[in-house]
Motif scaffolding. Structure first.
Motif, PDB file in Angstrom:
ATOM      1  N   LYS A 146       0.813  -1.223   0.000  1.00  9.74           N
ATOM      2  CA  LYS A 146       0.000   0.000   0.000  1.00  9.74           C
ATOM      3  C   LYS A 146       0.844   1.269   0.000  1.00  9.74           C
ATOM      4  O   LYS A 146       0.338   2.353  -0.202  1.00  9.74           O
ATOM      5  CB  LYS A 146      -0.907   0.005   1.249  1.00  9.74           C
ATOM      6  N   LEU A 160      -0.321   6.480   7.851  1.00  8.05           N
ATOM      7  CA  LEU A 160      -1.648   6.752   7.293  1.00  8.05           C
ATOM      8  C   LEU A 160      -2.237   5.543   6.568  1.00  8.05           C
ATOM      9  O   LEU A 160      -3.428   5.273   6.671  1.00  8.05           O
ATOM     10  CB  LEU A 160      -1.581   7.939   6.324  1.00  8.05           C
ATOM     11  N   SER A 161      -1.396   4.821   5.862  1.00 12.02           N
ATOM     12  CA  SER A 161      -1.971   3.745   5.039  1.00 12.02           C
ATOM     13  C   SER A 161      -2.037   2.408   5.751  1.00 12.02           C
ATOM     14  O   SER A 161      -2.901   1.586   5.462  1.00 12.02           O
ATOM     15  CB  SER A 161      -1.165   3.581   3.744  1.00 12.02           C
ATOM     16  N   SER A 162      -1.157   2.170   6.695  1.00  7.91           N
ATOM     17  CA  SER A 162      -1.074   0.806   7.210  1.00  7.91           C
ATOM     18  C   SER A 162      -1.064   0.650   8.719  1.00  7.91           C
ATOM     19  O   SER A 162      -1.125  -0.481   9.199  1.00  7.91           O
ATOM     20  CB  SER A 162       0.205   0.150   6.666  1.00  7.91           C
ATOM     21  N   TYR A 163      -0.963   1.736   9.441  1.00  7.83           N
ATOM     22  CA  TYR A 163      -0.954   1.586  10.900  1.00  7.83           C
ATOM     23  C   TYR A 163      -2.401   1.394  11.352  1.00  7.83           C
ATOM     24  O   TYR A 163      -3.241   2.279  11.159  1.00  7.83           O
ATOM     25  CB  TYR A 163      -0.323   2.821  11.559  1.00  7.83           C
ATOM     26  N   ASP A 164      -2.675   0.242  11.901  1.00  9.71           N
ATOM     27  CA  ASP A 164      -4.066  -0.148  12.150  1.00  9.71           C
ATOM     28  C   ASP A 164      -4.652   0.407  13.437  1.00  9.71           C
ATOM     29  O   ASP A 164      -5.750   0.005  13.832  1.00  9.71           O
ATOM     30  CB  ASP A 164      -4.166  -1.678  12.194  1.00  9.71           C
ATOM     31  N   TYR A 165      -3.955   1.285  14.081  1.00 10.96           N
ATOM     32  CA  TYR A 165      -4.430   1.791  15.370  1.00 10.96           C
ATOM     33  C   TYR A 165      -4.525   3.309  15.354  1.00 10.96           C
ATOM     34  O   TYR A 165      -3.932   3.954  14.495  1.00 10.96           O
ATOM     35  CB  TYR A 165      -3.459   1.371  16.479  1.00 10.96           C
TER      36      TYR A 165
ATOM     37  N   LEU B   6      -9.924   6.978   6.031  1.00 12.32           N
ATOM     38  CA  LEU B   6      -9.366   8.297   5.749  1.00 12.32           C
ATOM     39  C   LEU B   6     -10.159   8.968   4.626  1.00 12.32           C
ATOM     40  O   LEU B   6     -10.393  10.180   4.654  1.00 12.32           O
ATOM     41  CB  LEU B   6      -7.898   8.121   5.338  1.00 12.32           C
ATOM     42  N   ARG B 418      -4.359  -5.562  25.556  1.00 14.89           N
ATOM     43  CA  ARG B 418      -5.535  -5.154  24.798  1.00 14.89           C
ATOM     44  C   ARG B 418      -6.770  -5.920  25.270  1.00 14.89           C
ATOM     45  O   ARG B 418      -7.867  -5.397  25.324  1.00 14.89           O
ATOM     46  CB  ARG B 418      -5.304  -5.355  23.301  1.00 14.89           C
ATOM     47  N   PHE B 467      -7.011   4.154  21.659  1.00 14.12           N
ATOM     48  CA  PHE B 467      -7.392   2.737  21.612  1.00 14.12           C
ATOM     49  C   PHE B 467      -8.040   2.268  20.309  1.00 14.12           C
ATOM     50  O   PHE B 467      -8.352   1.082  20.180  1.00 14.12           O
ATOM     51  CB  PHE B 467      -8.335   2.420  22.777  1.00 14.12           C
ATOM     52  N   ALA B 468      -8.248   3.181  19.371  1.00 16.07           N
ATOM     53  CA  ALA B 468      -8.955   2.771  18.146  1.00 16.07           C
ATOM     54  C   ALA B 468      -8.167   1.759  17.336  1.00 16.07           C
ATOM     55  O   ALA B 468      -6.937   1.753  17.354  1.00 16.07           O
ATOM     56  CB  ALA B 468      -9.210   3.996  17.286  1.00 16.07           C
ATOM     57  N   ARG B 469      -8.888   0.918  16.660  1.00 14.99           N
ATOM     58  CA  ARG B 469      -8.296   0.035  15.657  1.00 14.99           C
ATOM     59  C   ARG B 469      -8.894   0.418  14.319  1.00 14.99           C
ATOM     60  O   ARG B 469     -10.102   0.624  14.213  1.00 14.99           O
ATOM     61  CB  ARG B 469      -8.649  -1.420  15.953  1.00 14.99           C
ATOM     62  N   PHE B 470      -8.033   0.518  13.306  1.00 16.11           N
ATOM     63  CA  PHE B 470      -8.535   0.826  11.972  1.00 16.11           C
ATOM     64  C   PHE B 470      -8.105  -0.267  11.019  1.00 16.11           C
ATOM     65  O   PHE B 470      -7.269  -1.094  11.341  1.00 16.11           O
ATOM     66  CB  PHE B 470      -7.975   2.175  11.475  1.00 16.11           C
ATOM     67  N   ASN B 471      -8.650  -0.226   9.837  1.00 16.65           N
ATOM     68  CA  ASN B 471      -8.315  -1.177   8.763  1.00 16.65           C
ATOM     69  C   ASN B 471      -8.586  -2.626   9.151  1.00 16.65           C
ATOM     70  O   ASN B 471      -8.311  -3.533   8.396  1.00 16.65           O
ATOM     71  CB  ASN B 471      -6.834  -1.083   8.341  1.00 16.65           C
ATOM     72  N   ALA B 472      -9.067  -2.840  10.374  1.00 15.02           N
ATOM     73  CA  ALA B 472      -9.213  -4.224  10.816  1.00 15.02           C
ATOM     74  C   ALA B 472     -10.477  -4.863  10.264  1.00 15.02           C
ATOM     75  O   ALA B 472     -10.461  -5.985   9.789  1.00 15.02           O
ATOM     76  CB  ALA B 472      -9.235  -4.271  12.332  1.00 15.02           C
TER      77      ALA B 472
END
Lengths: 335, 480
Positions: A146, A160-165, B6, B418, B467-472
């Protein structure tokens, strides 16, 4: 409306500033990737999957080279078998990580059957699975696939593209690492592991298990889990990935010397690999001849080292192996 | 486009500014902008999906106008049947075809006949069940003469594709939403701020609670044979909160976003985990779907079979709930999930008088708490079917629970810290929901002083940042 825009504007600005500050705190404790993607372009690289990421320590190897009068400065740019098997994605990342004018570099490529294979969803679909369908390579959707920028600190592209937190997790991870260190030192907690990526890219996995029997038990449990998941029956040799390995070697040879290294692993894992790809060593020998590069096969040394899960070294073995590889490179150069 | 992406962070302010500043003088232009924005939002997944939603919208638009023009009952009925056929046909092809083919092949195999039928290699368009039901309710309402068909195409397209609720509801009704597209929207500060509060709370539920729960739920459900019964029970409970926070979080963001654009969208959840019985639960959980089925399926069946007496109600209940289950996906697990809900609701209907007597004799609070806890436990247990890949997986999960290991301490699942946060968040979340259960939504705090309000906002924002999770994960209900 003015009031709404003003208030929300101020809030957004504060949130952005906060993120900017948090990004400055990112380091090796952030996750296993950030530090590797935040250094400058490098002259010499260690490449491959998690075995190399955890198993070859640049600082240890550099000190062996220095003792022999060389000024080589290695950087560990290996990730995991999911993120960095040989393919277009990894080759692109490597091209963006090498100093464009370097010509005296050392490039150590970890090779094993898994990183020239593709992973099917499960063993039942292996027969119909096309391991050369590049559009389905899993790394396409992972971090390296990515990203566009692989250097610079902090690496906003990665964050921005890959850090999932949420980026506050950067701070949290720092605190957690400190907490783990404290718990490990005071022996208040048994079990569990945490990771830290050093400035030279080495991923150190710290485990709370200190007793060798516990380590052995934990390793056997993990090997059993591999067996249960029939992981070796989900992989299929990919001629396309093999071609990409060739392309990678060709590219790296423009910048220095290339060494192919097969890591020692636990005997059970060796038997998985033999079952999966019996002709692997022959393929590597052919590459070695075709490109005039050295192939170091350490599989027979498997008993000399200790593993956390059969696949990866524990720290003391990583140190030992790094010295071994560095000495082998020096010996070969002297010959 | 995901709310927690985003892309959406850029999309929303852009549409907001254009909507209130560039096209604010004309309702028609505002509607056109919303259509464009909604199609862009939906096409972000796959532009080919746009063909489907456009076709579905146009066909219902034209058919409804024809229904409105015709007074002959037979003709009106035929037109309605055509609309239902198109909508359910699309749903069948994209969602259920492969399920039926596979099951027919298996059925014939079991009696010794081998059938060769190909599966369709189609992807399931995101949110197809939601907008299909929304579109279908429109033609049915026109047929029933509950509403007049609109001749304003942009209004109708905007009603079907309105991006906040397009992919996971709440499933809106034309009588509620279409008038809002017709009248001019004026910006209201209080309304927009309340919308933003709702969005904030929705995000908190989704990215802090649901997506962190997902990590552990996925591990436990994917490797359930490796875990002790006690851990499987824990996994089941964590999944209940993942699902609720995921779906109600989406609904909150949808309702909040719509408010920012001056729209009022129906509530989809009313603190369902505090329901005293399963009947009550389904009046508070996914309200827009359960009320849809009540109005367009349950009531017509009950009326048609009214001569059967109590059996009529039971029959209508069972059919409705099995279909609620099946609406979620083409898998027997969902059918069983729906069946269980229908079964318990039928039991509650049959024992209503006895339960009233017991309630009179018992301490009110005790009765209430027994009801809340037993309803919650029943729903959590039925979710094992909802979450499992197959019926055999679900059964194996239950047999894993009912073993000696049920009485052991649940495993600590990595990442350890977590897991600790997740359990704390769930606990705090339950307390907050309980204390705010009489409000329209948790963050209805306009009466608090500015300092208190900003303290609450800052705390939630900080929790999201840390604490957020993204892309998951996508939102769970996108797949439906």
């Amino acid at each position: 409306m003015k009031k709404f825009l003003l208030k929300s504007g101020v809030l957004v600005f504060i949130i952005l500033m906060l993120h900017f500050l948090l990004a400055q705190l990112a380091d090796g404790s952030t996750d296993p990737y950030f530090e590797k993607l935040s250094s400058n372009r490098q002259e010499s690289l260690i490449l491959g999957g998690s075995r190399a990421s955890e198993g070859l320590i640049p600082s240890v190897m550099d000190s062996v080279f220095t003792a022999n009068g060389s000024t080589t400065k290695l950087f560990n740019f290996a990730f995991t078998n999911s993120d960095s098997p040989y393919g277009a994605v990894y080759l692109n990342a490597i091209k963006n990580k090498i100093k464009s004018r370097s010509g005296n570099g050392i490039f150590i490529l970890s090779v094993h059957p898994w990183n020239i294979s593709s992973l099917a969803k499960d063993s039942s679909e292996l027969d119909s699975f096309d391991p050369n369908d590049e559009s389905k390579f899993r790394e396409n959707k992972l971090a390296l696939g990515k990203m566009h920028f692989f250097n610079g600190s902090p690496n906003y592209d990665y964050l921005l593209s890959s850090y999932d937190y949420g980026w506050g997790n950067i701070l949290l991870k720092k605190l957690e690492n400190g907490m783990f260190e404290y718990l490990a030192k005071s022996s208040k907690l048994k079990g569990g592991a945490w990771a830290y990526v050093h400035e030279d890219g080495w991923l150190e996995v710290k485990s709370m298990l200190s007793d060798s029997t516990e380590i052995a038990e934990s390793m056997m449990k993990k090997i059993e889990a591999y067996k249960k998941r029939e992981i070796n029956h989900c992989y299929k040799y990919s001629s396309l990935r093999y071609d990409y390995l060739k392309k990678t070697i060709r590219k790296l040879k423009e910048h220095g010397k290339v060494y192919l290294v097969r890591f020692p692993v636990h005997e059970e894992i060796i038997s998985f690999e033999k079952e999966m790809m019996p002709e692997f060593d022959q393929l590597m020998e052919e590459l070695s001849v075709e490109f005039d590069v050295d192939y170091f096969n350490f599989v027979s040394d498997s008993k000399k080292y200790n593993y956390s899960d059969g696949n990866h070294f524990i720290k003391s073995s990583a140190v030992k192996f790094s010295i071994e590889v560095a000495n082998r490179i020096i010996d070969n150069n002297e010959r | 486009m995901l709310f927690n992406s985003l892309a959406f962070a850029f999309f929303l302010p852009t549409v907001f500014l254009l909507y209130w500043f560039a096209v604010n003088k004309s309702v028609r232009n505002q509607n056109l902008l919303l259509i464009l924005a909604s199609y862009f939002f939906y096409g972000w997944w796959d532009w080919r999906f746009l063909v489907l939603i456009f076709f579905s919208s146009i066909s219902d638009y034209l058919i409804s106008i024809q229904i409105g023009k015709n007074e002959a009952q037979k003709k009106r009925y035929r037109l309605l049947a055509l609309s239902v056929l198109i909508n359910l046909g699309t749903l069948f092809v994209f969602k259920y075809y492969n399920f039926f083919v596979d099951n027919f092949i298996r059925l014939f195999d079991s009696i010794g006949y081998h059938l060769d039928a190909g599966s369709l290699n189609v992807i399931l368009p995101v949110g197809i069940s939601f907008y299909t039901f929304q579109s279908m309710s429109y033609t049915i309402d026109v047929y029933r003469k509950d509403i007049q068909p609109t001749k304003d195409l942009p209004v109708f397209l905007a009603y079907i594709s309105f991006f906040p609720q397009l992919v996971a509801g709440p499933i809106e009704r034309a009588s509620h939403l279409i008038p809002q597209f017709i009248k001019k929207r004026e910006f209201s500060y209080d309304y927009a701020v309340d919308g933003l509060r709702r969005v904030l709370w929705g995000f908190f539920k989704k990215v802090v609670i649901a997506d962190n729960c997902a990590v552990f739920v996925n591990k436990i459900f994917e490797s359930y044979p490796d875990y002790a019964g006690s851990t499987l029970v824990l996994g089941m409970f964590i999944f209940a909160f993942q699902l609720y926070c995921d779906f109600s979080g989406y609904s909150d963001i949808a309702i909040g976003t719509a408010k920012i654009f001056g729209f009022d969208i129906r509530e989809n959840f009313r603190f369902p985990y505090f329901s005293e019985n399963v009947t009550d639960f389904w009046r508070r959980w996914h309200i827009s779907l359960s009320s849809w089925l009540r109005d367009y399926l349950y009531t017509p069946i009950a009326i048609r079979t009214r001569d059967w007496g109590t059996k009529s109600i039971l029959f209508a209940t069972m059919v409705s709930f099995v279909l609620i289950g099946f609406w979620h996906g083409a898998n027997w697990t969902f059918v069983v999930f729906g069946f269980l809900q229908g079964f318990i609701i039928s039991y509650e209907l049959l024992t209503r008088n006895q339960r009233k007597k017991i309630k009179k004799k018992m301490n009110k609070n005790l009765y209430k708490w027994i009801g809340i806890i037993s309803t919650f436990i029943f729903f959590v247990a039925s979710l094992v079917f909802f979450r499992s890949e197959s019926l055999s997986d679900a059964m194996a999960y239950f047999s894993g629970i009912f073993s000696k290991s049920l009485f052991t301490i649940p495993s600590i699942i990595s990442p350890m810290f977590r897991m600790m946060y997740v359990l704390i968040f769930i606990l705090v979340f339950i307390i907050i929901e309980w204390r705010r259960k009489d409000k329209e939504h948790v963050l209805q705090i306009e009466n608090l002083s500015a300092i208190k309000r900003w303290f609450i906002y800052s705390t939630i924002i900080c929790l999201i940042i840390v604490f957020a999770r993204f892309n998951a994960n996508d939102f769970i209900y996108f797949q439906f």
